[in-house]
Design a protein around this motif. Structure first.
Motif, mmCIF file in Angstrom:
data_model
loop_
_atom_site.group_PDB
_atom_site.id
_atom_site.type_symbol
_atom_site.label_atom_id
_atom_site.label_comp_id
_atom_site.label_asym_id
_atom_site.label_seq_id
_atom_site.Cartn_x
_atom_site.Cartn_y
_atom_site.Cartn_z
ATOM 1 N N ALA A 1 -29.899 -22.556 -37.905
ATOM 2 C CA ALA A 1 -28.529 -22.772 -37.408
ATOM 3 C C ALA A 1 -27.957 -21.462 -36.857
ATOM 4 N N PHE A 2 -28.201 -20.366 -37.568
ATOM 5 C CA PHE A 2 -27.718 -19.073 -37.064
ATOM 6 C C PHE A 2 -28.434 -18.675 -35.782
ATOM 7 N N LEU A 3 -29.751 -18.838 -35.759
ATOM 8 C CA LEU A 3 -30.506 -18.443 -34.560
ATOM 9 C C LEU A 3 -30.009 -19.193 -33.325
ATOM 10 N N ASN A 4 -29.575 -20.421 -33.526
ATOM 11 C CA ASN A 4 -29.063 -21.185 -32.385
ATOM 12 C C ASN A 4 -27.747 -20.618 -31.847
ATOM 13 N N THR A 5 -27.071 -19.806 -32.626
ATOM 14 C CA THR A 5 -25.855 -19.160 -32.105
ATOM 15 C C THR A 5 -26.196 -18.024 -31.137
ATOM 16 N N LEU A 6 -27.488 -17.684 -31.026
ATOM 17 C CA LEU A 6 -27.913 -16.616 -30.123
ATOM 18 C C LEU A 6 -28.294 -17.144 -28.752
ATOM 19 N N ASN A 7 -28.166 -18.472 -28.567
ATOM 20 C CA ASN A 7 -28.460 -19.054 -27.254
ATOM 21 C C ASN A 7 -27.297 -18.797 -26.299
ATOM 22 N N ASP A 8 -27.608 -18.325 -25.123
ATOM 23 C CA ASP A 8 -26.589 -17.934 -24.140
ATOM 24 C C ASP A 8 -26.621 -18.919 -22.970
ATOM 25 N N ALA A 9 -25.824 -19.977 -23.089
ATOM 26 C CA ALA A 9 -25.822 -21.029 -22.059
ATOM 27 C C ALA A 9 -25.309 -20.513 -20.717
ATOM 28 N N GLU A 10 -24.401 -19.537 -20.765
ATOM 29 C CA GLU A 10 -23.886 -18.988 -19.506
ATOM 30 C C GLU A 10 -24.969 -18.228 -18.748
ATOM 31 N N PHE A 11 -25.835 -17.560 -19.499
ATOM 32 C CA PHE A 11 -26.903 -16.764 -18.873
ATOM 33 C C PHE A 11 -27.872 -17.658 -18.099
#
Length: 348
Positions: A328-338
């Motif tokens: 769950a934490f690792l998914n907070t590192l996804n950068d959809a804007e990038f």
């Protein structure tokens, strides 16, 4: 009489409309009309290794590099470009259907095409660190016989003979001469501006958002059990380590291939944990298709091969709940804007 009343009423409405205050007109600034081509160092991040000294960024030079990145003419049979194996939707990795790179004549490489972002912070580039300068990075895949299989000189000659690139070079440098230096510097501008720094994690750090309870628990697990190698804010220390993967039939020796130092046998560069949600499969050879499989390796699959990292001798203890929280934490590192940034999209 009725007509006269309607006329008076219409004039009254028209008068009131003239008296009504216009909505506020907000002027559009030049910044709103143009995209940014300034190198970025997010707040709190260390200084980059590559800092564009001697390669001042302009939109025109960046655009030349952008065209080159997506140029299939740089492969032997003009079938693939850099963008073929490094696709924006997958954070510039190759995507789930390609555990290893897919080159000309359907040749398959030994290694996974790594995600590309934040490259200006890398001391060494590639899984084995075989490239030491961002400007030299394109030479590796272009000349690799199982990737693009074209000599660098032939690549330059093809580009120099192209009317399109003569025009782009003129816009970028003021004359149409294509040189190897201009080729490599424009590539470096395109790749160097790929900075991923707008994930939920980043917004939590800047106070714009908050972690939910599971993400916060996962962050605690991360700091206790992962941060030694995947240090914030880049989520890698970019060191070379043997993480205990069983040796496959490929016998990939990793960093040893570059240094010939036995102490580097089976070591590979620690990848960033940013954008894992887009860049499966994982590890240098793409052997794991899910984050669960990755965590299972660290809890019960570490093999004692030469130069195994001392931190992994006993593996990493993680309960099922800790694994779920960590993901769950690792998914907070996804950068959809990038992965949607139009500056980096394919261009023709």
């Amino acid at each position: 009489m009725r007509f006269k009343l309607l006329t008076i009423l219409s004039l009254l409405i028209l008068f009131l409309s003239f008296c009504k205050k216009d909505p506020e007109i907000i002027p559009i600034s030049e910044d709103d009309l143009s995209e940014s081509y300034e190198p970025i160092v997010p707040t709190g991040w260390p200084s980059p290794v590559y800092d564009f000294t001697g390669n001042s960024v302009t939109k025109e030079i960046f655009t030349l590099g952008r065209h080159l990145f997506y140029e299939p003419m740089l492969s032997e049979d003009s079938s693939i470009s850099c963008g073929s194996c490094h696709q924006q939707i997958f954070a510039f990795s190759n995507g789930p259907g390609h555990p290893t790179s897919h080159g000309v004549h359907n040749l398959l490489g030994k290694r996974n095409s790594p995600a590309m972002f934040n490259l200006t912070w890398h001391q060494k580039i590639m899984w084995d660190g075989g490239i030491s300068n961002l400007e030299n990075q394109p030479i590796g895949p272009i000349s690799n016989p199982i990737e693009m299989n074209l000599s660098f000189n032939d690549a330059i000659n093809r580009i120099a003979a192209s009317y399109k690139y003569k025009t782009l070079c003129y816009k970028a440098y003021g004359d149409s001469t294509v040189t190897s230096q201009r080729f490599l510097k424009s590539f470096a501008q395109f790749m160097g501006l790929m900075v991923s720094y707008r994930s939920k994690y980043d917004k939590v750090k800047s106070g714009e958002e908050s972690f939910n309870a599971q993400e916060n628990s996962g962050y605690t697990v991360f700091k206790a059990k992962c941060a030694s190698c995947h240090s914030e804010p880049l989520f890698s220390d970019y060191s070379f380590r043997n993480n205990g993967l069983p040796i496959t039939a490929f016998q990939d020796s990793g960093r040893y291939r570059i240094t010939l130092d036995p102490n580097d046998l089976y070591k590979f560069k620690v990848p960033s944990l940013r954008n894992l949600g887009y860049s499966a499969p994982y590890m240098h050879d793409g052997r794991f298709s899910s984050l669960t499989a990755v965590l299972n390796h660290y809890t019960s699959g570490v093999t004692n091969t030469p130069n195994l990292d001392p931190l992994l001798v006993s593996g990493i203890s993680l309960s099922t709940q800790e694994k779920n929280d960590l993901i769950a934490f690792l998914n907070t590192l996804n950068d959809a804007e990038f992965i949607k940034d139009p500056r980096f999209s394919e261009i023709h």
